[in-house]
Write a protein that holds these residues in place. Sequence first.
Motif, PDB file in Angstrom:
ATOM      1  N   CYS A  51       1.758  -2.140   4.680  1.00  0.00           N
ATOM      2  CA  CYS A  51       0.800  -2.114   3.572  1.00  0.00           C
ATOM      3  C   CYS A  51      -0.551  -1.773   4.173  1.00  0.00           C
ATOM      4  O   CYS A  51      -0.865  -2.201   5.293  1.00  0.00           O
ATOM      5  CB  CYS A  51       0.745  -3.482   2.883  1.00  0.00           C
ATOM      6  N   GLN A  67      -1.029  -8.654  -1.805  1.00  0.00           N
ATOM      7  CA  GLN A  67      -0.275  -7.801  -0.872  1.00  0.00           C
ATOM      8  C   GLN A  67       0.039  -8.540   0.424  1.00  0.00           C
ATOM      9  O   GLN A  67       1.145  -8.420   0.967  1.00  0.00           O
ATOM     10  CB  GLN A  67      -1.060  -6.516  -0.569  1.00  0.00           C
ATOM     11  N   THR A 206       4.364  -1.103   0.617  1.00  0.00           N
ATOM     12  CA  THR A 206       4.031  -1.910  -0.559  1.00  0.00           C
ATOM     13  C   THR A 206       2.563  -1.723  -0.916  1.00  0.00           C
ATOM     14  O   THR A 206       1.747  -1.353  -0.071  1.00  0.00           O
ATOM     15  CB  THR A 206       4.297  -3.405  -0.299  1.00  0.00           C
TER      16      THR A 206
END
Length: 436
Positions: A51, A67, A206
């Motif tokens: 991420c 996140q 992600t």
Amino acid sequence: MSHVNNLESQHNDPAFANVWQELKWRGLVHVSTDETELEKLLAGDPITYYCGFDPTAPSLHLGNLVQLLVMRRLQLAGHKPLGLVGGSTGLIGDPRPTAERTLNTKDTVAEWVGYLQGQVRRFLSFEGENPARMVNNLDWTAPLSAIDFLREIGKHFRVGTMLRKDAVASRLNSDEGISYTEFSYQILQGMDYLQLFRDYGCALQTGGSDQWGNLTSGTELIRKVEGKSVHALGTPLITNSDGTKFGKSEGNAIWLDPDMCSPYTFYQFWLNTADADVVDRLKVFTFLSRAEVEALGQSVQERPFAREGQKKLAFEVTSLVHGVEATEKVIAASAALFGNGDLSVLDERTLEAATAELPSATVNAEGLGIIDLLVASGLSDSKSAARRTVGEGGAYVNNTKVSDPDAVIAQDELLHGRYLLLRRGKKNLATIEVSA
């Protein structure tokens, strides 16, 4: 920043068949490349995933915390995280819905990269069998010439597809338009995924669902260049049930850096969560099990006045971000403000944060008579009203009742040598700062 949160105490809920099922239950899956394949992938051998966090400010905020916690849950399931702090993408910034970003200097961005890396490190484990690793996309973009970038990466992107991405389309239709700089952002993010695929075998990215166009630019690039299929997962944007924007308090973003948002303010933000939102927040922002969350949800429904869900939420998330010790100080400060604790044990920073929103006044050392203080603070609108408050037993200084209208507060009663907390009745508070 010290490593304050206790990673050892965190675990996924074993009541779920796999981490994908838990992510679904927590409401963390809004959009994904291929749900069936992703579930199979995450239930199998460890994969590498990443991420990205752009240093467009000196701290991460609550949207980034979502996140970080998704990354941590995947790591707890045995997968291998890459935390990317974007030294190059941070120099550009992804397209915002309304207007161009202000471009920060290279020195500022480099400084912020360091801050954000420090924050990311606190939420992931860098030890054990599947340790996290930090990467910076400046490492592979800085050596690349503009010609090489256009030849090797740019040729794989179709302008028509790029124009259809939500972030670009909304800006094209605005008065501001969009610069070529921000238009190019999705190419850079796509290149990051390709690089991490090549270097680490990274198979999942992600991010927030508002980043979906950027996430899929990477999956498409890898498909075209390497002929391989990789995945993306977009989490929902978190909103409040009443339609207001989540993660804002009195117009300010809730930052993870204690200097930008004090632990006291942070705790109060969570404590003020609406009943309708508590269960969703517990699912997303804590490591409590499904059974624990459901029990708290029942309490919110049956005994909303007890605010058990809010108290647990505030304690868990503040402990996660600022540590248990800082959280306990905040709880002590909240209690002490309203007479249920000793104000003198609060450190100056916590006291200042706890009283920041209260009415305040500055007086000189001669003006410490209780009547003058009540008037100066605004708790009484006249000296006669102040006398009446004292006479009725409703005047308190630092939680001690003052019964004599002629009382003068002694210098040694000042908190940290300069503050007084005044209270009229049970709930009307104000602070006085005494100037030297």
